[in-house]
Design an enzyme around this catalytic site. Structure first.
Site, mmCIF file in Angstrom:
data_model
loop_
_atom_site.group_PDB
_atom_site.id
_atom_site.type_symbol
_atom_site.label_atom_id
_atom_site.label_comp_id
_atom_site.label_asym_id
_atom_site.label_seq_id
_atom_site.Cartn_x
_atom_site.Cartn_y
_atom_site.Cartn_z
ATOM 1 N N CYS A 69 -2.691 11.782 -2.778
ATOM 2 C CA CYS A 69 -1.691 11.376 -1.788
ATOM 3 C C CYS A 69 -2.236 11.498 -0.372
ATOM 4 O O CYS A 69 -1.762 10.812 0.528
ATOM 5 C CB CYS A 69 -0.417 12.203 -1.961
ATOM 6 S SG CYS A 69 -0.737 13.968 -1.970
ATOM 7 N N GLU A 103 7.449 15.354 -2.079
ATOM 8 C CA GLU A 103 6.105 15.118 -1.531
ATOM 9 C C GLU A 103 5.658 13.773 -2.076
ATOM 10 O O GLU A 103 5.367 13.638 -3.253
ATOM 11 C CB GLU A 103 5.173 16.257 -1.922
ATOM 12 C CG GLU A 103 3.989 16.332 -1.000
ATOM 13 C CD GLU A 103 2.759 15.700 -1.596
ATOM 14 O OE1 GLU A 103 2.557 14.479 -1.374
ATOM 15 O OE2 GLU A 103 2.023 16.406 -2.279
ATOM 16 N N GLU A 122 1.109 2.231 0.370
ATOM 17 C CA GLU A 122 -0.006 3.010 -0.160
ATOM 18 C C GLU A 122 -0.618 2.286 -1.368
ATOM 19 O O GLU A 122 0.103 1.881 -2.280
ATOM 20 C CB GLU A 122 0.537 4.372 -0.607
ATOM 21 C CG GLU A 122 -0.477 5.265 -1.266
ATOM 22 C CD GLU A 122 0.170 6.519 -1.848
ATOM 23 O OE1 GLU A 122 1.191 6.411 -2.565
ATOM 24 O OE2 GLU A 122 -0.335 7.609 -1.562
#
Ligand code: ADP
Length: 486
Positions: free
Chosen positions: A288, A254, A382
């Site tokens: 996230c 993940e 990100e």
């Protein structure tokens, strides 16, 4: 630095609290004070932990589901009984504000209680056979599971890395992040030992900053470890996936996200602003699932952007221990420097700052950017902080195209007052998670949580997790004998 009140922590291996060769200071990201002095583990500690987990596997995997269930129900109660202490520890160790701390303390007892039910989840099948054999599909635990957890939602993400694997009958070696060794790791040693988990079933190996790799390498390469799970950055996840590939070892990944929030012209304006601010800035954007790009349709763009910037400017930055603080510190100086550099680079390449855009002490102010060019690093990767970019589009078609223009695919949201239209568009978003008429940050333990593309693969939560941490096997029973051709 004040070290006098700092608690000392050792590794949790084979049910014992054991020393490592060295220690390190675990610091409060807001004050810089030492929160704990922690054993700094290495590959030898990891090996010992894996041996302990291997030794405990046979008995734990054969234990009745009711016995495993009882441990998890007790662990949930124990965590709740330590509620205030753990909220405070989340703030001191990870800079987590009061609201997100309360959320984690609400979420994790539920996760543990759902894990208790997972003890009964591996239901087998009887499969019709053309040969007359009695043919079954049965699941069994895989063995030792390596769990590598991050610091950002330290309690939730460490809990989920160990809960399902343990409840399904595996034994676990947990490697918490160096930025949350206690609340994302050693705390679980205390709670599960008190809850009655047998020695060696859960082991926790903490380590100093920058010393993850030897422990990670051991978890990947040691043949006794049969599966891994990892939550963290895409870069680290990619390295682990490559190494696991060499060892033909399954891993749940993940990873990061570049989560779009689409605001259609028919969205309720006030709701859209509130949802955008929450989705972008909860836990100072260090989630996230945080919204990174807001794509808004032109008819409401001016009003939306004006109100979004105005509300963003009201968010208080400062000490996460004060209940009205929304923007606490970033986890460490490197994280702060990265966020600063990404915003400065975007601005140098033509972006406009509509709110924030600067650091105040260890905090970075909640920031809204417009006109961020594609060549800015912010548009490509990100940025783990309280910064969101707004883009204006001329149609829902273009919104979907822009939302999908990223290598990541974790979470997303579409704000619209027309649920049918929202659902039709949801099918076209390239993300593991889509929320119609909500922002991207959400989780429940029973949901199939995970991403696609550079956000990883595999699923935590729900029924999907049973497949991640058990082996499905075909077993047959031949009644009597049957003829062979030679
Ligand atoms: P972040 O930058 O957000 O800390 P990371 O992916 O570096 O994200 O960290 C997530 C987890 O991965 C942490 O537990 C960290 O210690 C661990 N980690 C970092 N590098 C490695 C590595 N080479 N091998 C195994 N684990 C690692």
């Amino acid at each position: 630095m004040a070290t006098t009140t700092a608690q000392a922590y050792r590794q949790f291996i084979g049910g014992e609290w054991t020393d490592s060769a060295a220690t390190f200071e675990d610091r409060d990201p807001f004050t810089g004070e030492t929160v704990a002095v922690v054993a700094a583990g290495d590959a030898d500690d990891a090996r010992r932990a894996i041996e302990a987990a291997s030794g405990a596997f046979e008995a734990w995997s054969a234990s009745p589901p009711a016995a495993r269930q009882a441990v998890f129900l007790k662990a949930a109660d124990l965590l709740e009984s330590r509620h205030d202490e753990v909220v405070s520890l989340l703030a001191r160790e990870t800079g987590c504000g009061f609201g997100f701390g309360m959320f984690q303390l609400h979420f994790v007892p539920g996760l543990l209680r759902q894990a208790a039910a997972l003890a009964y989840a591996p239901i087998g099948t009887v499969i019709p056979s053309d040969t007359g054999k009695f043919s079954m599909g049965l699941r069994r635990p895989v063995g030792v599971v390596g769990a590598i957890a991050p610091w950002n939602a330290a309690l939730i993400l460490s809990a989920r890395s160990i809960a399902a694997p343990l409840a399904l009958g595996n034994t676990v070696v947990l490697k918490p992040s160096e930025w949350s060794p206690v609340v994302g790791g050693l705390l679980w040693g205390e709670i599960f030992a008190e809850a009655g988990l047998p020695a060696g079933v859960l082991n926790v190996v903490a380590h100093a900053p920058g010393a993850a790799q030897p422990i990670g390498d051991e978890l990947v390469a040691n043949p006794a470890v049969r599966r891994l799970n990892f939550t963290g950055s895409t870069g680290t996840g990619r390295k682990l996936a490559e190494a696991c590939g060499r060892h033909l070892k399954r891993i749940v990944l993940e990873l990061g996200g570049y989560n779009p929030l689409v605001v259609l012209a028919d969205a309720d304006l006030d709701y859209a602003v509130d949802a955008s601010v929450f989705g972008s800035f909860l836990h100072q954007g260090q989630i996230c699932m945080s919204a990174r790009r807001i794509v808004v349709e032109r008819p409401i763009a001016d009003a939306f952007v004006e109100r979004l910037a105005a509300k963003t400017k009201t968010l208080k930055a400062g000490d996460p221990k004060e209940p009205d603080t929304i923007i606490g510190p970033l986890i460490n100086e490197d994280a702060l420097a990265t966020v600063k550099a990404r915003v400065d680079d975007a601005v140098a390449k033509g972006a406009t700052v509509l709110a924030g855009g600067e650091a105040v002490g260890p905090c970075y102010l909640a920031t809204v950017l417009a006109d961020v060019p594609e060549e800015a690093e912010f548009s490509q990767v990100e940025t783990f902080g309280p910064v969101v970019a707004v883009e204006v589009v001329d149609s829902a078609e273009e919104a979907i195209e822009r939302a999908n223009a990223t290598a990541y695919g974790l979470s997303s949201g579409i704000l619209t007052s027309d649920p049918d239209r929202g659902l039709a568009l949801a099918h076209r978003l390239d993300a593991g998670i889509v929320h119609v008429n909500d922002q991207p940050v959400a989780d429940e333990p029973q949901m199939p949580f995970g991403g696609i593309k550079d956000s990883g693969f595999g699923r935590f939560g729900g029924q999907a997790v049973v497949d991640e941490f058990t082996e499905l096997r075909w077993i047959t029973v031949q009644s009597g004998s049957h003829p062979f051709p030679f």
